[in-house]
Write a protein that holds these residues in place. Structure first.
Motif, PDB file in Angstrom:
ATOM      1  N   LEU A  61     -47.784 -29.869  54.466  1.00 16.50           N
ATOM      2  CA  LEU A  61     -47.073 -30.403  55.634  1.00 16.50           C
ATOM      3  C   LEU A  61     -46.941 -31.917  55.546  1.00 16.50           C
ATOM      4  CD1 LEU A  61     -48.714 -28.280  58.496  1.00 16.50           C
ATOM      5  CD2 LEU A  61     -46.497 -27.923  57.386  1.00 16.50           C
ATOM      6  N   VAL A  62     -48.015 -32.580  55.134  1.00 17.09           N
ATOM      7  CA  VAL A  62     -47.984 -34.036  54.981  1.00 17.09           C
ATOM      8  C   VAL A  62     -46.990 -34.431  53.892  1.00 17.09           C
ATOM      9  CG1 VAL A  62     -49.331 -36.084  54.394  1.00 17.09           C
ATOM     10  CG2 VAL A  62     -50.359 -34.273  55.793  1.00 17.09           C
ATOM     11  N   ILE A  63     -47.033 -33.705  52.776  1.00 18.18           N
ATOM     12  CA  ILE A  63     -46.109 -34.005  51.676  1.00 18.18           C
ATOM     13  C   ILE A  63     -44.662 -33.790  52.119  1.00 18.18           C
ATOM     14  CG2 ILE A  63     -45.359 -33.265  49.381  1.00 18.18           C
ATOM     15  CD1 ILE A  63     -48.281 -32.573  48.783  1.00 18.18           C
ATOM     16  N   GLY A  64     -44.417 -32.719  52.874  1.00 18.18           N
ATOM     17  CA  GLY A  64     -43.069 -32.444  53.360  1.00 18.18           C
ATOM     18  C   GLY A  64     -42.551 -33.531  54.272  1.00 18.18           C
ATOM     19  N   TYR A  65     -43.407 -33.989  55.199  1.00 16.94           N
ATOM     20  CA  TYR A  65     -42.987 -35.058  56.105  1.00 16.94           C
ATOM     21  C   TYR A  65     -42.666 -36.326  55.327  1.00 16.94           C
ATOM     22  CZ  TYR A  65     -43.459 -39.185  58.953  1.00 16.94           C
ATOM     23  OH  TYR A  65     -43.251 -40.415  59.520  1.00 16.94           O
ATOM     24  N   GLN A  66     -43.548 -36.700  54.399  1.00 19.07           N
ATOM     25  CA  GLN A  66     -43.314 -37.945  53.659  1.00 19.07           C
ATOM     26  C   GLN A  66     -42.088 -37.837  52.761  1.00 19.07           C
ATOM     27  OE1 GLN A  66     -47.364 -39.449  52.200  1.00 19.07           O
ATOM     28  NE2 GLN A  66     -46.422 -41.094  53.353  1.00 19.07           N
ATOM     29  N   ALA A  67     -41.864 -36.673  52.191  1.00 20.51           N
ATOM     30  CA  ALA A  67     -40.664 -36.492  51.375  1.00 20.51           C
ATOM     31  C   ALA A  67     -39.413 -36.693  52.221  1.00 20.51           C
ATOM     32  CB  ALA A  67     -40.670 -35.098  50.743  1.00 20.51           C
ATOM     33  N   TRP A  68     -39.429 -36.172  53.447  1.00 22.93           N
ATOM     34  CA  TRP A  68     -38.291 -36.371  54.356  1.00 22.93           C
ATOM     35  C   TRP A  68     -38.102 -37.840  54.682  1.00 22.93           C
ATOM     36  CZ3 TRP A  68     -38.271 -38.544  59.216  1.00 22.93           C
ATOM     37  CH2 TRP A  68     -37.054 -38.459  59.914  1.00 22.93           C
ATOM     38  N   ALA A  69     -39.226 -38.545  54.962  1.00 27.22           N
ATOM     39  CA  ALA A  69     -39.143 -39.959  55.328  1.00 27.22           C
ATOM     40  C   ALA A  69     -38.563 -40.788  54.185  1.00 27.22           C
ATOM     41  CB  ALA A  69     -40.523 -40.481  55.721  1.00 27.22           C
ATOM     42  N   TYR A  70     -38.990 -40.518  52.968  1.00 26.82           N
ATOM     43  CA  TYR A  70     -38.474 -41.283  51.834  1.00 26.82           C
ATOM     44  C   TYR A  70     -36.998 -40.972  51.584  1.00 26.82           C
ATOM     45  CZ  TYR A  70     -42.891 -43.355  50.434  1.00 26.82           C
ATOM     46  OH  TYR A  70     -44.028 -44.118  50.398  1.00 26.82           O
ATOM     47  N   LYS A  71     -36.612 -39.715  51.757  1.00 24.39           N
ATOM     48  CA  LYS A  71     -35.209 -39.363  51.570  1.00 24.39           C
ATOM     49  C   LYS A  71     -34.345 -40.016  52.650  1.00 24.39           C
ATOM     50  CE  LYS A  71     -32.071 -35.410  51.178  1.00 24.39           C
ATOM     51  NZ  LYS A  71     -31.936 -33.928  51.218  1.00 24.39           N
ATOM     52  N   LYS A  72     -34.879 -40.115  53.864  1.00 24.27           N
ATOM     53  CA  LYS A  72     -34.129 -40.641  54.992  1.00 24.27           C
ATOM     54  C   LYS A  72     -33.966 -42.157  54.937  1.00 24.27           C
ATOM     55  CE  LYS A  72     -32.319 -40.122  59.202  1.00 24.27           C
ATOM     56  NZ  LYS A  72     -31.104 -39.317  59.447  1.00 24.27           N
ATOM     57  N   PHE A  73     -35.034 -42.866  54.532  1.00 25.68           N
ATOM     58  CA  PHE A  73     -35.048 -44.326  54.689  1.00 25.68           C
ATOM     59  C   PHE A  73     -35.030 -45.105  53.379  1.00 25.68           C
ATOM     60  CE2 PHE A  73     -37.126 -42.725  58.577  1.00 25.68           C
ATOM     61  CZ  PHE A  73     -36.289 -43.293  59.527  1.00 25.68           C
ATOM     62  N   ALA A  74     -35.316 -44.475  52.251  1.00 28.35           N
ATOM     63  CA  ALA A  74     -35.441 -45.231  51.006  1.00 28.35           C
ATOM     64  C   ALA A  74     -34.085 -45.472  50.366  1.00 28.35           C
ATOM     65  CB  ALA A  74     -36.382 -44.515  50.041  1.00 28.35           C
ATOM     66  N   THR A  75     -33.223 -46.208  51.051  1.00 26.90           N
ATOM     67  CA  THR A  75     -31.909 -46.582  50.535  1.00 26.90           C
ATOM     68  C   THR A  75     -31.743 -48.087  50.703  1.00 26.90           C
ATOM     69  OG1 THR A  75     -30.953 -46.110  52.714  1.00 26.90           O
ATOM     70  CG2 THR A  75     -30.854 -44.362  51.055  1.00 26.90           C
ATOM     71  N   PRO A  76     -30.850 -48.716  49.955  1.00 28.58           N
ATOM     72  CA  PRO A  76     -30.651 -50.161  50.120  1.00 28.58           C
ATOM     73  C   PRO A  76     -30.259 -50.499  51.560  1.00 28.58           C
ATOM     74  CG  PRO A  76     -29.607 -49.386  48.116  1.00 28.58           C
ATOM     75  CD  PRO A  76     -30.055 -48.167  48.853  1.00 28.58           C
ATOM     76  N   MET A  77     -30.819 -51.613  52.066  1.00 25.43           N
ATOM     77  CA  MET A  77     -30.570 -51.999  53.450  1.00 25.43           C
ATOM     78  C   MET A  77     -29.344 -52.909  53.538  1.00 25.43           C
ATOM     79  SD  MET A  77     -34.451 -52.924  54.688  1.00 25.43           S
ATOM     80  CE  MET A  77     -34.677 -54.012  53.285  1.00 25.43           C
ATOM     81  N   GLY A  78     -28.522 -52.655  54.544  1.00 26.82           N
ATOM     82  CA  GLY A  78     -27.413 -53.518  54.856  1.00 26.82           C
ATOM     83  C   GLY A  78     -27.754 -54.411  56.043  1.00 26.82           C
ATOM     84  N   GLU A  79     -26.807 -55.231  56.465  1.00 30.70           N
ATOM     85  CA  GLU A  79     -27.048 -56.140  57.580  1.00 30.70           C
ATOM     86  C   GLU A  79     -27.402 -55.382  58.855  1.00 30.70           C
ATOM     87  OE1 GLU A  79     -27.230 -59.413  57.784  1.00 30.70           O
ATOM     88  OE2 GLU A  79     -26.969 -59.595  55.618  1.00 30.70           O
ATOM     89  N   ASP A  80     -26.824 -54.201  59.043  1.00 30.76           N
ATOM     90  CA  ASP A  80     -27.093 -53.425  60.256  1.00 30.76           C
ATOM     91  C   ASP A  80     -28.525 -52.908  60.328  1.00 30.76           C
ATOM     92  OD1 ASP A  80     -24.490 -53.839  60.978  1.00 30.76           O
ATOM     93  OD2 ASP A  80     -23.776 -51.896  60.241  1.00 30.76           O
ATOM     94  N   ASP A  81     -29.212 -52.883  59.188  1.00 32.79           N
ATOM     95  CA  ASP A  81     -30.576 -52.363  59.150  1.00 32.79           C
ATOM     96  C   ASP A  81     -31.619 -53.429  59.471  1.00 32.79           C
ATOM     97  OD1 ASP A  81     -29.825 -49.733  58.288  1.00 32.79           O
ATOM     98  OD2 ASP A  81     -29.407 -50.615  56.324  1.00 32.79           O
ATOM     99  N   ILE A  82     -31.197 -54.685  59.580  1.00 34.25           N
ATOM    100  CA  ILE A  82     -32.135 -55.776  59.832  1.00 34.25           C
ATOM    101  C   ILE A  82     -32.024 -56.182  61.292  1.00 34.25           C
ATOM    102  CG2 ILE A  82     -32.787 -58.120  59.186  1.00 34.25           C
ATOM    103  CD1 ILE A  82     -31.396 -57.620  56.487  1.00 34.25           C
ATOM    104  N   HIS A  83     -33.098 -55.880  62.046  1.00 32.82           N
ATOM    105  CA  HIS A  83     -33.101 -56.152  63.484  1.00 32.82           C
ATOM    106  C   HIS A  83     -34.058 -57.307  63.769  1.00 32.82           C
ATOM    107  CE1 HIS A  83     -30.912 -52.454  63.871  1.00 32.82           C
ATOM    108  NE2 HIS A  83     -31.870 -51.795  63.248  1.00 32.82           N
ATOM    109  N   TYR A  84     -33.694 -58.166  64.687  1.00 32.61           N
ATOM    110  CA  TYR A  84     -34.529 -59.326  65.022  1.00 32.61           C
ATOM    111  C   TYR A  84     -35.385 -59.028  66.240  1.00 32.61           C
ATOM    112  CZ  TYR A  84     -31.660 -61.771  61.673  1.00 32.61           C
ATOM    113  OH  TYR A  84     -31.034 -62.152  60.531  1.00 32.61           O
TER     114      TYR A  84
END
Length: 349
Positions: free
Chosen positions: A326-349
């Protein structure tokens, strides 16, 4: 140490399984938390403005707390499967572990508190808290495991006679320096995946410069290990174990190859291979000890004299089979969801 061939009991096999799982949990923790500790340590040196600082925080923001689950898991396994070894670690290594936990707490708080007040001094204070809270764990983990690989002076009751300053011996400090460089490289490679623009370019350039440093330190540390520890004893006794050394060697070669061809995910994966292989190399060298004793090997805490009962180990194994996926599944989802190059919209102040 027990003769490895004399025990064929269920208890022995369960203890050996949990030793392997214990090693894997620490290796996974170093791989996953290693990159965000590296990114945090690099914050004041790579980020040139507020936008880039936010990018570096956001590069690890979705992952750092999930990564530290593996630290909790590794500590929990030590406590439940090898309670006597856990007791020794939190007595003989007490100050080092408390400093480690305090640094991780400060680092975790910095993710949330930095943006609460729009004041440059406030942000600068939390930036340095984040940096020190990333650098110190890398250093302390290296010192702790360097001392474990070298052997800790244990008395007949299994408790350490070395204080904090006793841990800061040349070999322990060499382990600390190596861990810091490994995590800096791992973090720089992660930024080549997540960052864009000038920050990406600086991270890539730094990774290229750090690679030969990592190679030289690895070779020097292996040479130091051969003369300062008994870590190679198992390897000479069972030469097939030398196959483990192929993992970090392959990781180092592939890391630079993929970095040169701009295949950043593969370069980072090669760094994972290097870290995992290095950790498993050390753990295989101390087997069957959990905490080797030096200079009195007879006082070592091993998988049998420090383990829980067979029933406890069986119950733990059932729980692990259910919940670890279950832990591995959650982390795999998180990396697939968020591990992409960040654009300007992804940087919040």
């Amino acid at each position: 140490m027990e003769n490895l061939m004399e025990t064929g009991s269920l208890h022995y096999y369960l203890a050996m399984i949990w030793f392997i799982l214990w090693a894997v949990l620490w290796a996974v923790y170093f791989i996953l938390d290693g990159f965000d500790l590296g990114v945090g340590s690099l914050l004041p040196f790579l980020a040139k403005n507020e936008s880039e600082k936010r990018a570096m925080f956001n590069a690890t923001g979705p992952f750092w707390d999930g990564n530290e689950v593996w630290l909790i898991a590794a500590g929990g396994v030590t406590f439940a499967a090898f309670p006597y070894a856990y007791a020794q670690m939190f007595s003989g290594l007490y100050m080092a572990l408390m400093l480690l936990l305090f640094a991780l707490i400060v680092r975790g708080v910095s993710f949330e508190f930095r943006s609460k007040v729009e004041n440059q001094t406030w942000k600068t204070v939390w930036d340095w808290c984040h940096t020190l809270g990333s650098f110190l764990p890398a250093l302390l983990l290296g010192v702790a495991f360097g001392n474990i690989f070298q052997g800790i002076p244990l008395d007949e009751t299994g408790f350490s006679q070395a204080g904090l300053f006793g841990l800061l011996n040349p070999y322990g400090l060499a382990g600390g320096v190596l861990f810091v460089v490994i995590f800096l490289m791992h973090g720089a490679l992660w930024l080549t995946i997540r960052a864009t623009g000038d920050l990406h370019a600086r991270a890539e350039s730094l990774a290229v410069r750090l690679w030969p440093v990592e190679v030289v330190l690895t070779v020097l540390f292996l040479a130091y290990t051969a003369v300062a520890t008994n870590l190679f004893s198992n390897y000479f006794l069972y030469p097939a174990l030398f196959v483990i050394l192929l993992l970090p060697v392959a990781g180092l070669v592939l890391m630079r190859t993929y970095l040169g061809s701009k295949k950043y995910w593969m370069a980072w994966a090669s760094s994972c291979l290097y870290i995992g292989g290095t950790a498993l190399f050390g753990v295989a060298g101390i087997f069957p000890a959990i905490i080797p004793s030096n200079p009195n090997p007879g006082n070592s805490l091993t998988i049998l004299n420090s383990s829980s009962s067979a029933l406890t180990l069986e119950i733990m194994l059932v729980v692990a089979v259910i919940f670890v996926p279950l832990v591995i599944g959650y982390q795999a989802w998180a990396y697939k969801k968020f591990a992409t190059p960040m654009g300007e919209d992804d940087i919040h102040y």
